[in-house]
Design a protein around this motif. Sequence first.
Motif, short mmCIF file in Angstrom:
data_model
loop_
_atom_site.label_atom_id
_atom_site.label_comp_id
_atom_site.label_asym_id
_atom_site.label_seq_id
_atom_site.Cartn_x
_atom_site.Cartn_y
_atom_site.Cartn_z
N TYR A 194 -2.14 -10.71 -8.89
CA TYR A 194 -1.40 -9.65 -8.15
C TYR A 194 -0.49 -9.72 -8.57
CZ TYR A 194 0.46 -7.88 -4.37
OH TYR A 194 1.43 -7.18 -3.43
N ARG A 240 0.60 -1.15 0.26
CA ARG A 240 0.13 -0.27 -0.32
C ARG A 240 0.77 1.31 0.35
NH1 ARG A 240 -5.06 -0.68 1.62
NH2 ARG A 240 -5.39 -2.26 1.79
N ARG A 260 1.64 -6.20 -9.10
CA ARG A 260 3.05 -5.80 -8.00
C ARG A 260 4.35 -5.66 -8.34
NH1 ARG A 260 7.30 -8.11 -5.43
NH2 ARG A 260 7.06 -7.15 -2.83
N SER A 311 -11.56 -6.48 -7.28
CA SER A 311 -10.46 -7.53 -7.26
C SER A 311 -10.49 -8.77 -5.97
CB SER A 311 -9.62 -7.78 -8.61
OG SER A 311 -8.39 -8.10 -7.27
N LYS A 312 -10.16 -8.60 -5.48
CA LYS A 312 -10.51 -9.26 -3.47
C LYS A 312 -11.54 -10.57 -3.98
CE LYS A 312 -7.92 -6.76 -1.30
NZ LYS A 312 -7.09 -6.54 0.43
N ARG A 337 -7.48 1.45 -5.56
CA ARG A 337 -7.66 0.97 -4.37
C ARG A 337 -9.18 0.26 -4.45
NH1 ARG A 337 -4.31 -1.93 -1.70
NH2 ARG A 337 -6.41 -2.14 -1.32
N SER A 390 -8.56 -2.79 -6.60
CA SER A 390 -7.96 -3.93 -6.09
C SER A 390 -9.17 -4.28 -4.79
CB SER A 390 -6.84 -3.31 -4.82
OG SER A 390 -6.42 -4.62 -4.15
#
Length: 239
Positions: free
Chosen positions: A126, A81, A130, A164-165, A158, A161
């Motif tokens: 991810y 983060r 990354r 997608s989680k 954010r 993300s």
Amino acid sequence: MPTLFISDLHLAPERPQTTGQFLRFIRSTAAGADALYILGDLFEYWVGDDDLEDPLNGTVSGALSALADSGTKVFLMRGNRDVLLGSDFAARCHGTLLEDPVLINLYGTPTLLSHGDALCTDDVDYQRFRLYPRDPGNQQKFLAQSLEARREQMRGMRAQSEASKQQKTEAIMDVAPAAVEALLRQHGYPRLIHGHTHRPAQHLHQVDGQACERWVLNDWYDSGGYLRCDAAGCTAVLA
Ligand code: MN
């Protein structure tokens, strides 16, 4: 005096109670320690070290520099983060910025410290993502924008993300045992301390016949907590 480890505080203006808890922890518990290691995701997001005048960032760096001045060494590692956290912020905290991973000698026990997201190798999406914020060219382009434009972009990332989680299983978002074992082998079978997964636990890995302890730090979303280590070993303390 012990050494303390924390991570995944995700400090943000929207969660003042967590900031309050962090400041109390710094002034009480951490003040009695040899050293405090912050292993990534201290902040919910970090748009660059030129954002030090932001009230939250100023409060946090002020508390950490006071802690360092009182004799507790302060070490900072970037998380996913706050991957842009840099040497200017570390200097403002009177602390030391660490690479990920880093091997330290903790009261005679070789101990490897990492944020932990690099170990989630089952999450192929991810791992591909990354690389993006760690690319120097991408960082330069991002930092060339105004602070407000960067904040806006970060909020969008954010939200993406989090969405997608929702599509991923819990198992995929945990560390992959094979990645943990490879890392332990590579560094001579140390103890490992990391955060990121928000699954606080003590694990024992048998790697090539060697027993390695792995500690996973807790996040600070609901309550705080830390790992306390001294010559006798480590203990998780939940606040
Ligand atoms: Mn993380």
